[in-house]
Design an enzyme around this catalytic site. Sequence first.
Site, PDB file in Angstrom:
ATOM      1  N   SER A 122      10.947 -12.807   9.450  1.00 25.32           N
ATOM      2  CA  SER A 122       9.556 -12.397   9.647  1.00 25.32           C
ATOM      3  C   SER A 122       9.038 -12.908  10.970  1.00 25.32           C
ATOM      4  CB  SER A 122       8.696 -12.936   8.506  1.00 25.32           C
ATOM      5  OG  SER A 122       8.849 -14.332   8.403  1.00 25.32           O
ATOM      6  N   HIS A 144      12.890  -5.680   8.684  1.00 24.96           N
ATOM      7  CA  HIS A 144      11.886  -6.548   8.045  1.00 24.96           C
ATOM      8  C   HIS A 144      11.233  -5.831   6.862  1.00 24.96           C
ATOM      9  CE1 HIS A 144       7.933  -9.037   8.689  1.00 24.96           C
ATOM     10  NE2 HIS A 144       8.638  -9.482   7.678  1.00 24.96           N
ATOM     11  N   GLU A 156       9.908  -2.695   8.889  1.00 29.78           N
ATOM     12  CA  GLU A 156       9.658  -2.843  10.332  1.00 29.78           C
ATOM     13  C   GLU A 156      11.036  -2.999  10.991  1.00 29.78           C
ATOM     14  OE1 GLU A 156       7.418  -6.424  11.260  1.00 29.78           O
ATOM     15  OE2 GLU A 156       6.251  -5.373  12.779  1.00 29.78           O
ATOM     16  N   ASN A 194       3.238  -9.384  11.529  1.00 35.79           N
ATOM     17  CA  ASN A 194       2.692 -10.737  11.446  1.00 35.79           C
ATOM     18  C   ASN A 194       1.814 -11.096  12.642  1.00 35.79           C
ATOM     19  OD1 ASN A 194       3.446 -11.611   8.885  1.00 35.79           O
ATOM     20  ND2 ASN A 194       5.576 -11.787   9.558  1.00 35.79           N
TER      21      ASN A 194
HETATM   22  N1  3HC Z   1       8.631  -6.651  -8.011  1.00 35.51           N
HETATM   23  C1  3HC Z   1       8.656  -5.354  -8.380  1.00 35.51           C
HETATM   24  N2  3HC Z   1       7.554  -4.661  -8.716  1.00 35.51           N
HETATM   25  C2  3HC Z   1       6.384  -5.316  -8.712  1.00 35.51           C
HETATM   26  C3  3HC Z   1       6.281  -6.666  -8.345  1.00 35.51           C
HETATM   27  C4  3HC Z   1       7.484  -7.339  -8.006  1.00 35.51           C
HETATM   28  N3  3HC Z   1       7.483  -8.624  -7.630  1.00 35.51           N
HETATM   29  N4  3HC Z   1       4.975  -7.027  -8.442  1.00 35.51           N
HETATM   30  C5  3HC Z   1       4.287  -5.945  -8.822  1.00 35.51           C
HETATM   31  N5  3HC Z   1       5.136  -4.904  -8.976  1.00 35.51           N
HETATM   32  C6  3HC Z   1       4.801  -3.522  -9.356  1.00 35.51           C
HETATM   33  C7  3HC Z   1       4.286  -3.466 -10.769  1.00 35.51           C
HETATM   34  O1  3HC Z   1       5.362  -3.347 -11.687  1.00 35.51           O
HETATM   35  C8  3HC Z   1       3.441  -2.194 -10.737  1.00 35.51           C
HETATM   36  O2  3HC Z   1       4.303  -1.063 -10.823  1.00 35.51           O
HETATM   37  P1  3HC Z   1       3.813   0.327 -11.487  1.00 35.51           P
HETATM   38  O3  3HC Z   1       2.714   0.852 -10.608  1.00 35.51           O
HETATM   39  O4  3HC Z   1       5.052   1.157 -11.431  1.00 35.51           O
HETATM   40  O5  3HC Z   1       3.362  -0.011 -12.849  1.00 35.51           O
HETATM   41  C9  3HC Z   1       2.850  -2.211  -9.315  1.00 35.51           C
HETATM   42  O6  3HC Z   1       3.708  -3.076  -8.544  1.00 35.51           O
HETATM   43  C10 3HC Z   1       1.451  -2.755  -9.291  1.00 35.51           C
HETATM   44  O7  3HC Z   1       1.481  -4.032  -9.884  1.00 35.51           O
HETATM   45  P2  3HC Z   1       0.326  -4.655 -10.785  1.00 35.51           P
HETATM   46  O8  3HC Z   1      -0.396  -3.541 -11.492  1.00 35.51           O
HETATM   47  O9  3HC Z   1       0.888  -5.746 -11.602  1.00 35.51           O
HETATM   48  O10 3HC Z   1      -0.629  -5.403  -9.768  1.00 35.51           O
HETATM   49  P3  3HC Z   1      -1.407  -4.871  -8.528  1.00 35.51           P
HETATM   50  O11 3HC Z   1      -1.884  -3.473  -8.705  1.00 35.51           O
HETATM   51  O12 3HC Z   1      -2.382  -5.950  -8.277  1.00 35.51           O
HETATM   52  O13 3HC Z   1      -0.320  -4.860  -7.368  1.00 35.51           O
HETATM   53  C11 3HC Z   1       0.806  -5.816  -5.553  1.00 35.51           C
HETATM   54  C12 3HC Z   1       0.410  -5.979  -7.023  1.00 35.51           C
HETATM   55  C13 3HC Z   1       1.751  -4.628  -5.383  1.00 35.51           C
HETATM   56  C14 3HC Z   1       1.528  -7.097  -5.160  1.00 35.51           C
HETATM   57  C15 3HC Z   1      -0.508  -5.579  -4.716  1.00 35.51           C
HETATM   58  O14 3HC Z   1      -1.460  -6.562  -5.004  1.00 35.51           O
HETATM   59  C16 3HC Z   1      -0.259  -5.556  -3.219  1.00 35.51           C
HETATM   60  O15 3HC Z   1       0.164  -4.576  -2.655  1.00 35.51           O
HETATM   61  N6  3HC Z   1      -0.571  -6.701  -2.548  1.00 35.51           N
HETATM   62  C17 3HC Z   1      -0.367  -6.844  -1.117  1.00 35.51           C
HETATM   63  C18 3HC Z   1       1.064  -7.228  -0.875  1.00 35.51           C
HETATM   64  C19 3HC Z   1       1.350  -7.415   0.580  1.00 35.51           C
HETATM   65  O16 3HC Z   1       0.512  -7.311   1.465  1.00 35.51           O
HETATM   66  N7  3HC Z   1       2.625  -7.715   0.851  1.00 35.51           N
HETATM   67  C20 3HC Z   1       3.066  -8.005   2.193  1.00 35.51           C
HETATM   68  C21 3HC Z   1       3.099  -9.474   2.384  1.00 35.51           C
HETATM   69  S1  3HC Z   1       3.545  -9.883   4.015  1.00 35.51           S
HETATM   70  C22 3HC Z   1       5.217  -9.869   4.009  1.00 35.51           C
HETATM   71  O17 3HC Z   1       5.885  -9.694   3.016  1.00 35.51           O
HETATM   72  C23 3HC Z   1       5.852 -10.085   5.334  1.00 35.51           C
HETATM   73  C24 3HC Z   1       6.285 -11.476   5.566  1.00 35.51           C
HETATM   74  O18 3HC Z   1       6.886 -11.473   6.851  1.00 35.51           O
HETATM   75  C25 3HC Z   1       5.208 -12.524   5.539  1.00 35.51           C
END
Ligand code: 3HC
Length: 289
Positions: A122, A144, A156, A194
């Site tokens: 990242s 990424h 990415e 990031n």
């Molecule tokens: N693995 C697989 N599937 C998952 C999961 C996981 N860890 N967590 C959630 N899900 C799935 C659920 O099963 C659900 O699937 P469905 O729609 O088929 O039923 C769907 O995601 C939505 O989950 P929830 O209903 O439980 O919860 P939310 O609607 O609150 O969604 C979230 C959870 C997808 C994590 C959402 O809050 C989100 O998109 N958050 C932002 C995440 C983000 O920005 N990620 C990037 C981080 S930065 C990064 O990774 C880069 C690094 O370099 C720092």
Amino acid sequence: MADTVKKIGVVGAGQMGGGIAQVAAMAGIEVVVHDAFPGAIDKCKGLHSKLLARAVEKQKITQADMDGALKRISYTESLDGFKGVDWVVEAIVEDAKVKHDLFQKLATMLPDEKVVLATNTSSISITQIAAAAGDAAHRIVGMHFFNPVPVMQLVEVIRGMQTSDNVVDRTVALAERMGKTPLKANDRPGFVSNRVLMPLINEAFHALMEGVAEPEAIDGIMKLGCNHPMGPLRLADFIGLDTCVHIMNVLHEGLGNPKYAPCPLLKQYVAAGRLGDKSGAGVYDYSKK
Ligand code: 3HC
């Protein structure tokens, strides 16, 4: 460009490596996951079964899809298990020295010109990782993924200074085959994701430190006012506050501008061991979940 990848080696059975393996297997590609820690492999195996079973329950995939994907994933405690792979994705700890050593090893172990060695880093320079890989430098690329990998659409694709055009094109093709949307960036600190996300999170910690609002209000304002799925403080806990500090330090050192210095409050949470979801508490308390 058509993608002809048959078998991917994933280094690291953590949340990112496990997610990448799952998505590749669901796309019909054979995957071997390597981790030196047997405990990490057991946890990853369990998570694959659990997440795929949940997808079957929700009728997102069929039982046959799940069985096929699980059959395509194997696990190994030794890198020797990577014989025959034609692509590697590394998803281990964000430590430049550890990654440099690994890529040096992979380049020697897998000398075939066609084998691409991708990193899910990242924040660590693709160009520097490539330099450690010597003659294989043109085969090193940033791939990424975002957490949670099965859900997040983006890959990415980061081109290091030595990455060949062919390797970038093949990375784009593979990401598409995995059902993702690849977008290209150059190898500058934090890439695009990031470079933009972390200062937003850092600013949220400044707002919290200055008492502009309570954590719930800061997050609620960004969720409801900007349509972010998680507020910046909740997202920081989800990513890991130590990871946020690490990436801010990379931006600060790499770009040389004091505006990228990690917020003192963010650093204080880390010093207190409040790292976010993974430690049971960060800005918020997760101990009861
Ligand atoms: N693995 C697989 N599937 C998952 C999961 C996981 N860890 N967590 C959630 N899900 C799935 C659920 O099963 C659900 O699937 P469905 O729609 O088929 O039923 C769907 O995601 C939505 O989950 P929830 O209903 O439980 O919860 P939310 O609607 O609150 O969604 C979230 C959870 C997808 C994590 C959402 O809050 C989100 O998109 N958050 C932002 C995440 C983000 O920005 N990620 C990037 C981080 S930065 C990064 O990774 C880069 C690094 O370099 C720092």
